[in-house]
Design an enzyme around this catalytic site. Structure first.
Site, PDB file in Angstrom:
ATOM      1  N   GLY A   1      18.401 -31.844  46.029  1.00  0.00           N
ATOM      2  CA  GLY A   1      17.020 -31.702  46.020  1.00  0.00           C
ATOM      3  C   GLY A   1      16.227 -33.056  45.743  1.00  0.00           C
ATOM      4  N   SER A   2      16.464 -34.049  44.894  1.00  0.00           N
ATOM      5  CA  SER A   2      16.106 -35.306  44.921  1.00  0.00           C
ATOM      6  C   SER A   2      16.599 -36.477  45.282  1.00  0.00           C
ATOM      7  CB  SER A   2      16.180 -35.427  43.197  1.00  0.00           C
ATOM      8  OG  SER A   2      17.668 -35.416  42.917  1.00  0.00           O
TER       9      SER A   2
ATOM     10  N   ASP B   1      24.462 -28.184  31.382  1.00  0.00           N
ATOM     11  CA  ASP B   1      24.709 -27.639  33.007  1.00  0.00           C
ATOM     12  C   ASP B   1      26.239 -27.611  33.383  1.00  0.00           C
ATOM     13  OD1 ASP B   1      23.904 -26.649  35.369  1.00  0.00           O
ATOM     14  OD2 ASP B   1      23.436 -28.526  36.229  1.00  0.00           O
TER      15      ASP B   1
END
Length: 976
Positions: A691-692, A809
């Site tokens: 996404g980045s 995470d």
């Protein structure tokens, strides 16, 4: 003369006493030092002040009698790393009364001879160690023992019947071991007993002792998560001092004993997850102290007794039974009720009108019944309601305003009812909301722009209603959204292009609406999207080529629109389970890879599509050959353009100026120039997109291979910048064989780059779930090594880093595997130093971090970050390693995840007594492993560790250091 004689005699006795006391003290000190030096390993130097030159009364862990200086207590509780065999020789000190070595690494089997040395003790606590084998018999000399705690070890065998001869016992804890057989009837001889605990002994079988009622002083009786069978003895009603009974998660049968109505002092009664049947008797009127009653997941029938509904219960749970009839109205007058769980029964009628008005109701779940009419208007009267669940009923009317305005609700499931009207405007804008399912009702209105305030929403399910109008751009400001289902409504207008900014989105379903315009084509952030359904709308334009670059997409349905142009060849790169482009205006040749019988039904209804071989599509006509002269001309022109461009670059020194824009921070010694990496970040080196940014595989002139994560748009995205800095700060100071190495970081004007060692075999998640051969390659021995290595990496973060680091995470996709399948914990973008976080609102995070399916249950609503959050996530990874299934596998029932699925399977009784526990394991173990008979015991024990890690209560989860110890002990046991 007589007085002089007696005085002389007194002096003789005094000096004899002094000499004897000195001799005793010397003897005891010798015993202590001998045990320390020959039987105990002390890596943390906890016993470093045990010296010949000092008195034992000043040594760590030693307590003496203030008057006589006799040693009366040895307490090593929480010393952490002390190891060795059971230190029975301590008991050679005759004055010793208390011995505690809890929460260390003592191990091995305790021999009867060693155990008998301690028969004069009053207090013995050896819990949370690594002892195995049988618990030795209790000789008659154990007559003074009042406290016995052997919990959280690996003891097996039967509970010794001789334990019933220690008549002064007041406290017994046998929890979390592997005892088998039944509870000895001799336990009923212990008339001084106040506490008996034996939960989580999966092989403990047989009935409860018939004479259990003889234990008149018993206050706490807990034997949950075992395999007890038979009926509950009627004598249980004779436990006149009892306050808490927990017989949950067993295989008990028969009816609810009416004698329980005599237990006037009982506060907690848990009978859930058994096979109890019959009606609940109306015998609760005298149980005025009862505050928690849970008889869920049984086979009870009949009505909810009025005497039970009349009690001032804090929690009432009778879900998952066969109860029927209406709910007594007296339930609404309970001022203490915080949890009401009636789901999955056959209750009918309307709910009491004043329900919620008198109490701080927090959890309301009446789903899966036959309730009708309006919901009680005051469910959130006290503004404490958190879970609002009533799906699968026949409720009608509008949602009560008290629920719409309730800022404490974070979980809403009211689907499959007959609700009408518009939802209160404030319902959409609650910052607490995380889960919304209002599908299959008759709601109308629109989605307001205020939904952008619901920044914690993970699931938004509003399908099959009458919502209309355009979707606001504000719907894109839901950073935690994982699933969005707006299908089967009347939404119109174009799709907000910003939908593609939802980085965590996994499922998007907008089918059967009236959307128009084109499909957004900038999909750089959809690296988690696995399902995209835009079918049966009025979308036009071409299918974006970027769809083919979505890394995990396996469900694509664009049927029934007005799409035109060619099918992008990039779609053939996807591994699709569902592929449907039918009934559009697509044209041209079907790309290679999609022209198979498997996908033919998804291509029909496009008259201008063609394929050389795929029927019933028409054949394609050959295109005209391009002129060789034109090709030659274009080639020469391209050559001159490239030469000209290079000349301009060299003359103007662009390379040199570009080089000066890099700021490089090195963390490891490298045998290459950092700039050589950065100039190799070309598209043909891309191996992943997130996404980045993008991930590159770069092979240097030296032959070394590195991985580069290049982030872009950092100036426009503060979260990306924060994650970049977090990863640099965290990984830059870590050195551990099981944590990925960060070589250097680079900061440019318009990008950020992190350069790591390249890990050849990708992620554990890909190997288990995506690579068709990955599950076969990872046999049990490799999976076990991965488990131990990853646990060691996390333990290093939690216990050896100062301040401690919480990863936040932990998941299989963030555990990388090298060429020998050794694990490396990776991706520290969400990592936090615990010392820093504690200063920020007592550890509360600004948002839920982590990945769906791995997040600890308390994290989602307390927002408190602790090491135990990582422990839960690691427990899920252990379950993935054993089962080969994803945390939220599609094969699970709607209400299950991998933790609940394994728990239910592990605790279910075998089909026959001969099956044993291995037969039960067969349904859990990944069949691709093909384990040997020698593997089963180790797998079973690793599952036990996983279930400890995923305990609902954080306090019950072991530390990561303890997890490593438990796993490594499994390895030692296996080798024996």
């Amino acid at each position: 003369m007589a007085s002089i004689f007696y005085l002389h005699l007194l002096h003789i006795f005094y000096f004899s006493f002094i000499i004897a006391a000195a001799s005793s003290a010397t003897r005891d000190a010798t015993v202590l030092l001998r045990v320390k030096n020959t039987q105990i390993t002390d890596p943390d130097a906890m016993l470093n002040n045990w010296l010949d030159s000092t008195t034992p009364c000043n040594w760590n862990g030693i307590t003496c009698n203030n008057q006589t200086s006799d040693i009366i207590s040895i307490d090593f509780t929480d010393f952490g790393n002390l190891s060795g065999p059971f230190p029975a020789d301590f008991c050679r000190i005759p004055t010793l009364r208390r011995l505690s070595i809890a929460n260390n690494l003592f191990n091995g089997t305790i021999s009867p001879a060693a155990f008998s040395l301690c028969s004069h003790l009053m207090f013995l606590n050896i819990s949370s160690n690594l002892f195995d084998g049988g618990l030795p018999e209790f000789e008659p000399s154990f007559g003074n023992l009042t406290v016995l705690d052997v919990s959280y070890n690996d003891f097996n065998g039967e509970i010794p019947a001789s334990i019933g001869e220690s008549l002064l016992l007041q406290f017994i804890d046998l929890s979390s071991n592997f005892f088998y057989g039944g509870l000895p009837e001799s336990l009923t001889n212990l008339t001084e007993l106040t506490t008996f605990l034996a939960p989580v002994n999966p092989s403990l079988t047989g009935p409860l002792p018939e004479g259990i009622g003889r234990l008149k002083k018993l206050q706490t009786f807990r034997i949950s998560s075992t395999n007890l069978s038979g009926e509950i003895p009627d004598s249980i009603g004779d436990l006149v001092s009892i306050k808490s009974i927990d017989l949950s998660t067993n295989s008990l049968i028969g009816g609810f004993p009416a004698s329980i109505g005599r237990l006037k002092g009982i506060e907690h009664l848990w009978l859930y997850e058994n096979n109890l049947s019959g009606e609940l008797p109306d015998i609760f009127a005298n149980l005025t102290a009862l505050i928690e009653f849970d008889a869920s997941q049984n086979n009870f029938t009949g009505k909810l007794p009025t005497s039970l509904a009349s009690l001032h219960l804090r929690s009432l749970a009778v879900n998952d039974n066969y109860l029927e009839g209406e709910i007594p109205s007296v339930l609404s007058s309970n001022p203490m009720l915080t949890q009401l769980k009636l789901f999955n029964n056959s209750f009918s009628g309307t709910l009491p009108e004043n329900l919620g008005k008198s109490s701080d109701l927090e959890e309301f779940d009446v789903s899966g019944n036959q309730f009708e009419g309006s919901l009680p208007p005051n469910l959130c009267y006290k503004n404490k309601l958190q879970k609002f669940i009533c799906f699968n009923n026949r409720f009608s009317g509008e949602v009560p305003a008290s629920c719409g305005n309730c800022e404490s609700i974070y979980y809403v499931r009211i689907s499959n009812n007959e609700f009408t009207g518009e939802l209160p405007a404030s319902f959409w804008s609650s910052s607490a909301l995380q889960f919304i399912d209002i599908s299959n009702n008759n709601f109308q209105g629109s989605v307001p722009a205020s939904i952008s305030n619901s920044t914690g929403v993970q699931k938004l399910l509003i399908s099959s209603n009458n919502f209309s109008r355009e979707l606001p751009e504000a719907i894109c400001r839901l950073p935690e959204i994982v699933e969005m289902d707006l299908s089967k409504n009347h939404f119109s207008g174009s799709l907000p292009t910003c939908l593609t900014d939802l980085k965590k989105l996994e499922k998007l379903n907008l089918q059967s609406n009236m959307f128009t315009g084109e499909i957004p084509n900038a999909m750089n952030y959809w690296d988690e999207l696995s399902s995209l359904n835009l079918s049966n709308n009025r979308l036009t334009g071409q299918i974006p080529d970027q769809i083919g670059s979505l890394p995990v997409l396996n469900y694509l349905d664009l049927a029934g629109n007005l799409l035109s142009g060619k099918i992008p060849a990039s779609l053939s790169k996807l591994k699709l389970n569902v592929f449907n482009l039918s009934n559009n205006n697509l044209e041209g040749k079907v790309p290679t890879g999609l022209d198979t019988e498997l996908y033919v039904s998804g291509l029909t209804g496009n008259p201008k599509l063609c394929s050389p071989d795929l029927k019933p599509l028409p054949s394609c006509h050959k295109s005209k050959t391009i002129s060789y002269y034109l090709v030659g001309f274009l080639s020469i022109l391209a050559f001159f353009l490239v030469v000209s461009l290079l000349w301009v670059v060299i003359k103007t020194g662009l390379f040199r100026r570009r080089k000066s824009l890099y700021k490089i921070t090195s963390f490891q010694r490298v045998g290459f120039k950092e700039q050589d990496v950065l100039v190799s970040l070309m598209e043909n080196n891309v191996i992943g997109m997130g996404g980045s940014g993008k991930v590159y595989r770069v092979t240097l002139k030296t032959g070394q291979v590195v991985a580069v994560k290049k982030l872009y748009r950092v100036q426009q995205n503060p979260e990306t910048e924060a994650e970049f800095l977090s990863e640099m700060e965290t990984l830059g100071r870590i050195r551990h064989k099981n944590i990925v190495k960060l070589l250097f970081g680079s900061v440019g004007e318009d990008f950020r780059a992190l350069v790591y060692e390249f890990i050849e075999n990708g992620s554990l998640g890909d190997m288990l779930h995506k690579d068709p051969k990955g599950g076969f390659v990872l046999d049990w021995s490799k999976r076990f090594e991965i488990a131990v290595g990853a646990a060691q990496g996390l333990a290093y973060l939690h216990h050896d880093c100062v301040p401690s680091i919480v990863h936040r995470d932990v998941k299989s996709n963030n555990i990388l595997l090298d060429h020998e399948y050794r694990p490396r914990v990776a991706d520290f973008g969400l990592a936090k130093t615990l010392q820093l976080e504690v200063k920020e609102s007592d550890g509360a995070m600004s948002r839920v971090a982590g990945s769906y399916g791995y997040i600890a249950p308390e994290y989602a609503y307390t927002m408190k970050v602790t090491e135990k959050s990582d422990v839960y996530s690691f427990g899920v990874v252990l379950l993935e390693l054993v089962t080969g299934k994803r945390p939220n596998d599609s094969s699970f029932d709607e209400h299950k995840d991998i933790v609940k699925w394994v728990m239910e399977a592990a605790l279910s009784p075998p089909e026959s007594p001969e099956d044993g526990s291995w037969a039960d394991l067969a349904q859990l173990i990944d069949p691709k492993m093909n384990p040997t008979n020698q593997d089963y015991e180790e797998i079973e024990r690793v599952l036990n560790v996983a279930l400890q890690c995923t305990s609902t209560l954080p306090i019950n989860r072991p530390s990561m250091r303890r997890v490593v110890e438990l796993l490594q002990d499994h390895s030692r046991t296996s080798s024996r």
